[in-house]
Design a protein around this motif. Structure first.
Motif, PDB file in Angstrom:
ATOM      1  N   LYS A 351       0.851  -1.183   0.000  1.00 27.94           N
ATOM      2  CA  LYS A 351       0.000   0.000   0.000  1.00 27.94           C
ATOM      3  C   LYS A 351       0.883   1.227   0.000  1.00 27.94           C
ATOM      4  O   LYS A 351       1.680   1.456   0.932  1.00 27.94           O
ATOM      5  CB  LYS A 351      -0.918   0.028   1.229  1.00 27.94           C
ATOM      6  CG  LYS A 351      -1.874   1.228   1.211  1.00 27.94           C
ATOM      7  CD  LYS A 351      -2.827   1.221   2.400  1.00 27.94           C
ATOM      8  CE  LYS A 351      -3.777   2.415   2.329  1.00 27.94           C
ATOM      9  NZ  LYS A 351      -4.715   2.446   3.478  1.00 27.94           N
ATOM     10  N   GLY A 352       0.750   2.054  -1.062  1.00 32.84           N
ATOM     11  CA  GLY A 352       1.601   3.221  -1.191  1.00 32.84           C
ATOM     12  C   GLY A 352       1.523   3.784  -2.592  1.00 32.84           C
ATOM     13  O   GLY A 352       0.612   3.462  -3.368  1.00 32.84           O
ATOM     14  N   PRO A 353       2.489   4.617  -2.977  1.00 31.98           N
ATOM     15  CA  PRO A 353       2.464   5.247  -4.302  1.00 31.98           C
ATOM     16  C   PRO A 353       2.849   4.268  -5.417  1.00 31.98           C
ATOM     17  O   PRO A 353       3.633   3.343  -5.210  1.00 31.98           O
ATOM     18  CB  PRO A 353       3.498   6.367  -4.179  1.00 31.98           C
ATOM     19  CG  PRO A 353       4.425   5.918  -3.095  1.00 31.98           C
ATOM     20  CD  PRO A 353       3.597   5.121  -2.139  1.00 31.98           C
ATOM     21  N   PHE A 354       2.244   4.510  -6.613  1.00 31.53           N
ATOM     22  CA  PHE A 354       2.579   3.752  -7.822  1.00 31.53           C
ATOM     23  C   PHE A 354       2.956   4.745  -8.913  1.00 31.53           C
ATOM     24  O   PHE A 354       2.316   5.787  -9.067  1.00 31.53           O
ATOM     25  CB  PHE A 354       1.385   2.929  -8.313  1.00 31.53           C
ATOM     26  CG  PHE A 354       1.071   1.722  -7.471  1.00 31.53           C
ATOM     27  CD1 PHE A 354       1.491   0.454  -7.872  1.00 31.53           C
ATOM     28  CD2 PHE A 354       0.368   1.851  -6.283  1.00 31.53           C
ATOM     29  CE1 PHE A 354       1.200  -0.663  -7.113  1.00 31.53           C
ATOM     30  CE2 PHE A 354       0.070   0.739  -5.511  1.00 31.53           C
ATOM     31  CZ  PHE A 354       0.487  -0.530  -5.932  1.00 31.53           C
ATOM     32  N   LYS A 355       3.998   4.387  -9.678  1.00 28.88           N
ATOM     33  CA  LYS A 355       4.420   5.247 -10.776  1.00 28.88           C
ATOM     34  C   LYS A 355       4.825   4.372 -11.957  1.00 28.88           C
ATOM     35  O   LYS A 355       5.590   3.421 -11.804  1.00 28.88           O
ATOM     36  CB  LYS A 355       5.589   6.140 -10.344  1.00 28.88           C
ATOM     37  CG  LYS A 355       5.966   7.190 -11.409  1.00 28.88           C
ATOM     38  CD  LYS A 355       6.959   8.178 -10.845  1.00 28.88           C
ATOM     39  CE  LYS A 355       7.332   9.238 -11.877  1.00 28.88           C
ATOM     40  NZ  LYS A 355       6.156  10.043 -12.294  1.00 28.88           N
ATOM     41  N   ASN A 356       4.265   4.728 -13.145  1.00 27.25           N
ATOM     42  CA  ASN A 356       4.564   3.994 -14.378  1.00 27.25           C
ATOM     43  C   ASN A 356       4.290   2.496 -14.232  1.00 27.25           C
ATOM     44  O   ASN A 356       5.033   1.652 -14.733  1.00 27.25           O
ATOM     45  CB  ASN A 356       6.010   4.227 -14.811  1.00 27.25           C
ATOM     46  CG  ASN A 356       6.302   5.672 -15.148  1.00 27.25           C
ATOM     47  OD1 ASN A 356       5.434   6.387 -15.670  1.00 27.25           O
ATOM     48  ND2 ASN A 356       7.520   6.134 -14.840  1.00 27.25           N
ATOM     49  N   GLY A 357       3.251   2.176 -13.503  1.00 31.48           N
ATOM     50  CA  GLY A 357       2.839   0.789 -13.368  1.00 31.48           C
ATOM     51  C   GLY A 357       3.523   0.011 -12.271  1.00 31.48           C
ATOM     52  O   GLY A 357       3.237  -1.184 -12.086  1.00 31.48           O
ATOM     53  N   ASP A 362      10.219   0.138  -1.404  1.00 31.78           N
ATOM     54  CA  ASP A 362      10.560   0.544  -0.044  1.00 31.78           C
ATOM     55  C   ASP A 362       9.874  -0.432   0.898  1.00 31.78           C
ATOM     56  O   ASP A 362       8.643  -0.567   0.880  1.00 31.78           O
ATOM     57  CB  ASP A 362      10.097   1.974   0.213  1.00 31.78           C
ATOM     58  CG  ASP A 362      10.627   2.524   1.536  1.00 31.78           C
ATOM     59  OD1 ASP A 362      10.789   1.730   2.484  1.00 31.78           O
ATOM     60  OD2 ASP A 362      10.869   3.741   1.621  1.00 31.78           O
ATOM     61  N   ILE A 363      10.649  -1.091   1.743  1.00 32.78           N
ATOM     62  CA  ILE A 363      10.137  -2.163   2.566  1.00 32.78           C
ATOM     63  C   ILE A 363       9.038  -1.710   3.518  1.00 32.78           C
ATOM     64  O   ILE A 363       8.200  -2.509   3.950  1.00 32.78           O
ATOM     65  CB  ILE A 363      11.299  -2.816   3.353  1.00 32.78           C
ATOM     66  CG1 ILE A 363      10.850  -4.164   3.937  1.00 32.78           C
ATOM     67  CG2 ILE A 363      11.813  -1.877   4.440  1.00 32.78           C
ATOM     68  CD1 ILE A 363      11.994  -4.963   4.526  1.00 32.78           C
ATOM     69  N   LYS A 364       9.007  -0.405   3.830  1.00 35.27           N
ATOM     70  CA  LYS A 364       7.999   0.070   4.780  1.00 35.27           C
ATOM     71  C   LYS A 364       6.579  -0.024   4.221  1.00 35.27           C
ATOM     72  O   LYS A 364       5.610   0.028   4.981  1.00 35.27           O
ATOM     73  CB  LYS A 364       8.307   1.503   5.200  1.00 35.27           C
ATOM     74  CG  LYS A 364       8.109   2.547   4.090  1.00 35.27           C
ATOM     75  CD  LYS A 364       8.424   3.946   4.600  1.00 35.27           C
ATOM     76  CE  LYS A 364       8.217   4.994   3.495  1.00 35.27           C
ATOM     77  NZ  LYS A 364       8.532   6.371   3.974  1.00 35.27           N
ATOM     78  N   TYR A 365       6.448  -0.142   2.882  1.00 32.08           N
ATOM     79  CA  TYR A 365       5.127  -0.245   2.265  1.00 32.08           C
ATOM     80  C   TYR A 365       4.665  -1.692   2.086  1.00 32.08           C
ATOM     81  O   TYR A 365       3.548  -1.930   1.643  1.00 32.08           O
ATOM     82  CB  TYR A 365       5.136   0.433   0.887  1.00 32.08           C
ATOM     83  CG  TYR A 365       5.414   1.925   0.912  1.00 32.08           C
ATOM     84  CD1 TYR A 365       4.529   2.815   1.516  1.00 32.08           C
ATOM     85  CD2 TYR A 365       6.575   2.423   0.325  1.00 32.08           C
ATOM     86  CE1 TYR A 365       4.791   4.172   1.529  1.00 32.08           C
ATOM     87  CE2 TYR A 365       6.847   3.793   0.333  1.00 32.08           C
ATOM     88  CZ  TYR A 365       5.948   4.661   0.945  1.00 32.08           C
ATOM     89  OH  TYR A 365       6.205   6.012   0.962  1.00 32.08           O
TER      90      TYR A 365
END
Length: 397
Positions: A351-357, A362-365
């Motif tokens: 759960k977090g940001p997505f960019k270009n698919g 980042d392990i925290k997500y």
């Protein structure tokens, strides 16, 4: 001659008259009395029976009214039945005319005019885009089709008639089966099949009402960004500048061939998106629910989702969030994904940001090695509901 003297009557004569009157009185009086009494009794008897007779009269009147109402109801029912029969007969004649037209017109081997060809290709010839307005640039006198003998048919002659119009567009064979109304607008079900080099390239099945596009379905062969050959099936509701609905990808193992000749095509040779899906769309590879625009998945609501599957029907990826040009693209931090790369691996949650698919590395997500119970808990917590089947499997099971 002497005068005769009037002598007074004797007492005995007077007495005789009196006796006679008394006798008459004694005889007549009882008779009259009896007649009066009988009359009174008769009147009293009839008067006693009068309410009963009145009740009988009222009952007879009610019965008569009931009969009248029954007759009137039966009469009205008969009129309604006759009207219904007449309507059915009229509709039957209309159906017969339509069937006759549909029988005759294919034998005319109609071909669309260049103008109509251009508009059919524009309206129905592109993947993930169907002409929204439904407007035809025609007049009643415009030539819309011609037959093998060169006879021309105008829009006025062919409006509201289901037409089968084949034509060539470059290397493609295009088959249109639909109609336009008296105001020269696409109307009702309009079906287009496009073949190239003998194989199916596109099905567009659109529904118009008074020139307005209501919904449409499409089917075509495609290849995913990961290189997987698929059949794409979409079912969408038209909006002003976009469409909403669902898209399925099914694993594709071959092509669908054109099994009829161009010059002898009939309405039975046309295939709808639903028909094709029932033949080749059984094994689902992917599913998308959200907004389409400009021919791509474009949805910024954050509620769109996509599911990807392994060939055995097991979920490979579930993504919920925004899409841009078909890619996962969401910087809100609220988008999330559950997935794995291989069937034998365990699922991970992000759960977090997505960019270009792609998600951020980042392990925290991330949350790894999810059990099926943990996956179901995530789905319940997020309130996610799916229109498609979701099958999860933990590697050790």
């Amino acid at each position: 001659m002497g005068k005769v003297k009037n002598e007074p009557e004797s007492d005995s004569g007077i007495q005789g008259k009196e006796n006679s009157n008394q006798f008459l009185t004694q005889i007549v009086t009882p008779i009259v009395t009896t007649l009066i009494i009988n009359a009174i009794v008769l009147f009293s008897s009839n008067a006693a029976k009068l309410p009963v007779r009145m009740d009988n009269i009222e009952k007879n009147v009610d019965a008569l009214n009931s009969r009248i109402n029954t007759v009137e109801s039966n009469f009205n029912q008969k009129i309604d039945e006759t009207k219904s029969d007449i309507r059915d007969d009229i509709e039957g004649v209309g159906d017969d005319i339509t069937r006759l037209e549909n029988l005759i017109l294919p034998f005319l081997h109609l071909k669309p005019s260049a103008e109509v060809q251009q508009q059919i290709t524009y309206a129905y010839g592109e993947v993930n885009r169907v002409e929204q307005s439904g407007g035809l640039i025609l007049t009643s006198a415009s030539v819309v089709a011609y037959n093998d003998h060169g006879a021309e048919f105008t829009a006025n002659q062919l409006s509201d008639i289901k037409l089968l119009l084949p034509y060539h567009e470059g290397k493609q064979n295009v088959f249109f089966y639909g109609q336009f109304d008296e105001e020269n607008r696409w109307d009702g079900d309009c079906l287009v099949n496009i073949y190239e080099n003998g194989t199916l390239k596109l099905i567009t099945d659109a529904v118009y009402e008074n020139g307005k596009l209501l919904n449409f379905k499409q089917a075509f062969p495609d290849t995913t960004t990961g290189g997987q050959a698929v059949w794409t099936f979409s079912e969408r509701t038209a909006q002003a500048a976009f469409s909403t609905g669902r898209t399925w990808h099914s694993f594709r193992n071959g092509n669908y061939d054109q099994n009829f000749q161009f010059d002898s095509v009939t309405a039975k040779d046309m295939i709808s998106a639903d028909d094709l899906r029932s033949v080749v769309g059984t094994d689902i590879e992917g599913y998308y629910c959200g907004v389409n625009s400009d021919g791509h998945f474009n949805d910024n609501t954050g509620n769109a989702y996509m599911v990807k599957y392994f060939p055995d029907g097991l979920v490979r990826t579930l993504y919920v969030g925004a899409f841009v040009n078909g890619q996962f693209e969401d910087q809100s931090g609220n988008a999330w994904m559950i997935g794995k790369n291989k069937p034998e691996e365990s699922y991970s949650y992000y759960k977090g940001p997505f960019k270009n698919g792609n998600p951020v590395k980042d392990i925290k997500y991330w949350q790894y090695n999810l059990t099926v119970e943990e996956i179901n808990a995530i789905l319940e917590k997020t309130g996610f509901k799916s229109d498609c089947k979701l099958v999860w499997k933990y590697p050790s099971v």
